[in-house]
Design an enzyme around this catalytic site. Structure first.
Site, PDB file in Angstrom:
ATOM      1  N   ARG A 118       0.837  -1.199   0.000  1.00 17.69           N
ATOM      2  CA  ARG A 118       0.000   0.000   0.000  1.00 17.69           C
ATOM      3  C   ARG A 118       0.873   1.251   0.000  1.00 17.69           C
ATOM      4  O   ARG A 118       1.871   1.318   0.699  1.00 17.69           O
ATOM      5  CB  ARG A 118      -0.926  -0.008   1.225  1.00 17.69           C
ATOM      6  CG  ARG A 118      -2.185  -0.815   0.981  1.00 17.69           C
ATOM      7  CD  ARG A 118      -3.206  -0.654   2.077  1.00 17.69           C
ATOM      8  NE  ARG A 118      -2.877  -1.466   3.236  1.00 17.69           N
ATOM      9  CZ  ARG A 118      -2.530  -0.981   4.411  1.00 17.69           C
ATOM     10  NH1 ARG A 118      -2.469   0.333   4.603  1.00 17.69           N
ATOM     11  NH2 ARG A 118      -2.246  -1.787   5.409  1.00 17.69           N
ATOM     12  N   CYS A 166       0.775  -8.883  11.113  1.00 25.13           N
ATOM     13  CA  CYS A 166       1.022  -9.125  12.534  1.00 25.13           C
ATOM     14  C   CYS A 166       0.239 -10.329  13.041  1.00 25.13           C
ATOM     15  O   CYS A 166      -0.055 -10.438  14.228  1.00 25.13           O
ATOM     16  CB  CYS A 166       0.658  -7.892  13.359  1.00 25.13           C
ATOM     17  SG  CYS A 166       1.805  -6.539  13.112  1.00 25.13           S
TER      18      CYS A 166
HETATM   19  C1  SPV Z   1      -3.422  -5.024   4.847  1.00 21.77           C
HETATM   20  O1  SPV Z   1      -2.311  -4.590   4.495  1.00 21.77           O
HETATM   21  O2  SPV Z   1      -3.965  -4.686   5.912  1.00 21.77           O
HETATM   22  C2  SPV Z   1      -4.130  -5.983   4.000  1.00 21.77           C
HETATM   23  C3  SPV Z   1      -3.728  -6.124   2.623  1.00 21.77           C
HETATM   24  O3  SPV Z   1      -5.083  -6.567   4.434  1.00 21.77           O
HETATM   25  S1  SPV Z   1      -4.093  -4.717   1.732  1.00 21.77           S
HETATM   26  O4  SPV Z   1      -5.089  -5.046   0.742  1.00 21.77           O
HETATM   27  O5  SPV Z   1      -2.858  -4.286   1.123  1.00 21.77           O
HETATM   28  O6  SPV Z   1      -4.600  -3.698   2.610  1.00 21.77           O
END
Ligand code: SPV
Ligand code: MN
Length: 635
Positions: A96, A285
């Site tokens: 992200r 985590c």
């Molecule tokens: C997280 O990073 O909290 C996830 C994967 O569950 S994501 O879709 O990248 O947010």
């Protein structure tokens, strides 16, 4: 419909088939048409494909993802792999992008200090410019989904436009089909919408070229998110973290909760009962592996909506129907259920792992790894380095798998229950090597909110940036919190106060280490903490009251370790793990004070609890004459 003429033009130009036009027409929704028209004109795709809930349409998406090389088939039936963009170890599209994810704030609106924001008009101008012609020469897929179970008061409908077949395919595994639900909307604009484009592509497999123009802009005013120049699911899949942000805003105004929670049924051995728990942990985590613990039942691993129900309980529903999980460390010992699912034929999308001869390899899988193969950096060989001389691991630490929950042997039968499930407990955890004990029960609902609000965690590969930096992350939701923290915490308090049966709240810490830096627990020990918490909600165990919460008695943990894991658990382990580390906790409280001070309108109960906890800990330290207090000192 209002947009008859415009859509006829699309048919004449050969962008839209008459069949697909009919699918749109059948929805009888002018807002859907307005949105499609606006963004088709802006993004300029060469084809528009409308996907209904029919098997034929869904198969089309799956096949097209392969045809366009966004995914490639692997040896096991149904398995495919997708790669996200990679330039260097620090410049990639495999996590992200918090920095370029911004909330559009209308003039004069509140800007939450912990989040990236941009003036709404300025931000829209910027992103709409970037999106001009971004789908040129590509097909735009139009999909309809239902966030949450169908025919449920939890649920919210969502429209997705994307030029990524990987995104459209992933959403098919992760979300409930909603085309037929949209028909029931009665021309209302009560739905979320997401416009995504991977932007200009390069290479084979095709990846986003202009990562520097990656943007994810959240428009709370129109309940929409615009996302461009990215492929990684956390940035691109509208229904996932983008919808989470919109739903947090909606819930905050409507007195329910949207949380970064898993949902699981806890099933203690020999008790013949299922007790539903939720829990929030920052990314990477142990959230998914908690929900997937052997012998337990999973409902969801990432996002839940919570509402107070007529029976006096809070009910929770999974807004998803699949898992986009971290694959690192999934092996037959630590995650047997997922490992089995990922190594047998079923529809599964892997991302950013290593492929050799059509087989998949990932970090921590407990197998010999080939010395060369194909990964996100192209053809990979041992000791391959990026242009900065940094070693490229054979698989990314944030590599993922995407599967439907219905494929798993341990899915709870209430996954699609329109009423959700009644909650008895909430768990909050972080990645904390030296402060909090493995499990702790809150002293009250308010103190439970305090435990959630004071989650601290060392950063991981799930977000772009340096790993291992300690950060506070209230309810593991900070990255998604589009409302002021103070108002959010107050909502939590009100939500619980109105319940007849308030869930008990616990904090967990799976990452406690000793002085030598060695983890104090095995990975599967988390099962014991969860089973103990479940027992507390059912009145099975006594507990020791300390200033920071209730901790377990040694005899109960010893019994549970033996019963559930066939393991002996020594009293010295217990004392090391459950001693109250006063100095470290006081230092943490100081950091929390700073965080709360930066916000406005943090509710009074949070300050009262913080001050009381400080006072009680200092008092305890004085009375005992030491700063590490053994649990036995409280008995
Ligand atoms: C997280 O990073 O909290 C996830 C994967 O569950 S994501 O879709 O990248 O947010
Ligand atoms: Mn998550």
């Amino acid at each position: 419909m209002d947009y008859q003429k415009e859509f006829n033009d699309y048919i004449v130009k050969g962008i839209l088939t008459e069949q697909d036009f009919e699918k749109l027409n059948a929805l009888n929704n002018d807002h859907v048409c307005r949105i499609i028209h606006q963004f088709v004109d802006l993004c300029n795709p060469s084809k528009l494909t409308v996907i209904s809930d029919s098997e034929k349409d869904i198969v089309y998406v799956r096949k097209k993802a392969i045809e366009l090389h966004e995914e490639s088939k692997l040896n096991l039936n149904g398995h495919t792999v997708h790669f996200d963009g990679f330039i260097t170890m620090s410049n990639h599209d495999q996590a992200r992008d918090i920095g370029n994810t911004k909330i559009l704030i209308p003039k004069g609106g509140y800007k939450p200090p912990a989040l990236n924001t941009v003036d709404r008009e300025e931000g829209l101008k910027e992103i709409l410019k970037i999106m001009e012609g971004c789908m040129k020469g590509k097909e735009c897929i139009i999909r309809f989904f239902c966030l949450g179970p169908k025919n449920s008061k939890f649920s919210i409908l969502a429209l997705q436009l994307t030029d990524s077949l990987y995104v459209a395919h992933s959403e098919d595994l992760l979300y409930r089909a909603g085309y037929e639900e949209f028909k029931k909307l009665n021309n209302s604009e009560n739905f979320f919408y997401f416009i995504h484009s991977a932007g200009e592509l390069m290479g084979n497999p095709p990846v986003t070229k202009n990562l520097k123009d990656r943007r994810v802009y959240i428009d709370l005013k129109e309940y929409r998110v615009l996302s461009v120049n990215n492929q990684y699911a956390g940035n691109s899949l509208g229904l996932k973290k983008l919808a989470l942000r919109l739903a947090i805003h909606k819930a905050n105004n409507e007195n329910w909760l949207t949380e970064h929670y898993f949902i699981m049924g806890v099933c203690p051995k020999g008790k013949n009962r299922v007790t539903y728990f939720t829990g929030a942990f920052p990314s990477a985590c142990g959230k998914t592996s908690t929900a997937m613990l052997p012998g337990q039942q999973i409902i969801g691993d990432d996002i839940a909506y919570l509402r107070s129900w007529e029976d006096g309980f809070a009910h929770a529903a999974n807004i998803e129907q699949g898992i986009f999980g971290i694959i690192k460390d999934v092996n037959p010992i630590d995650d047997p259920v997922i490992y089995e699912a990922l190594t047998t034929p079923r529809e599964t999308i892997f991302s950013n792992i290593l492929i050799k001869d059509g087989n998949s390899y990932w970090l921590g899988m407990g197998k010999n790894i080939p010395k060369e193969g194909l990964n996100y950096s192209g053809s990979w060989y041992e000791n391959k380095k990026d242009e900065n001389g940094i070693l490229i691991p054979f698989a990314h630490p944030n590599a993922r798998y995407t599967i439907r929950l219905s494929e798993l042997s341990n899915t709870d039968h209430r996954l699609d229950d329109p009423e959700g499930v009644p909650l008895h407990g909430i768990l909050y955890g972080g990645r904390d090597s030296d402060t909090m004990p493995p499990i702790l029960e809150s002293l009250s609902w308010e103190h439970g909110i305090f435990l959630g609000a004071t989650i601290e965690s060392e950063t991981t590969s799930a977000t772009i940036g340096t790993e291992g930096v300690r950060k506070s992350n209230p309810m593991a939701n900070l990255d998604f919190l589009v409302v002021p923290l103070g108002k959010y915490l107050e909502n939590h308090e009100n939500f619980g106060r109105k319940l007849k049966f308030c869930p008990k709240v616990f904090s967990t810490n799976y990452f406690l280490k000793n002085q030598a830096g060695k983890y104090l627990n095995d990975i599967l020990d988390k099962k014991i903490w969860i089973i103990w918490a479940e027992g507390r909600t059912q009145g099975d165990f006594e507990a020791i009251q300390t200033p920071i919460g209730y901790i377990p008695l040694y005899k109960d943990l010893k019994y549970l370790f033996e019963l559930e894991l066939g393991k002996s658990y020594s009293e010295s382990n217990y004392i090391e793990q459950f001693s109250i580390r006063i100095k470290n906790i006081l230092a943490k409280l100081e950091r929390m004070e700073q965080m709360f001070n930066a916000e406005k309108d943090i509710p009074k109960f949070i300050w009262t609890l913080l001050n009381k906890q400080k006072f009680d800990l200092l008092h305890l330290m004085n009375v005992k004459g030491k700063d590490v207090i053994s649990p036995n000192d409280f008995i």
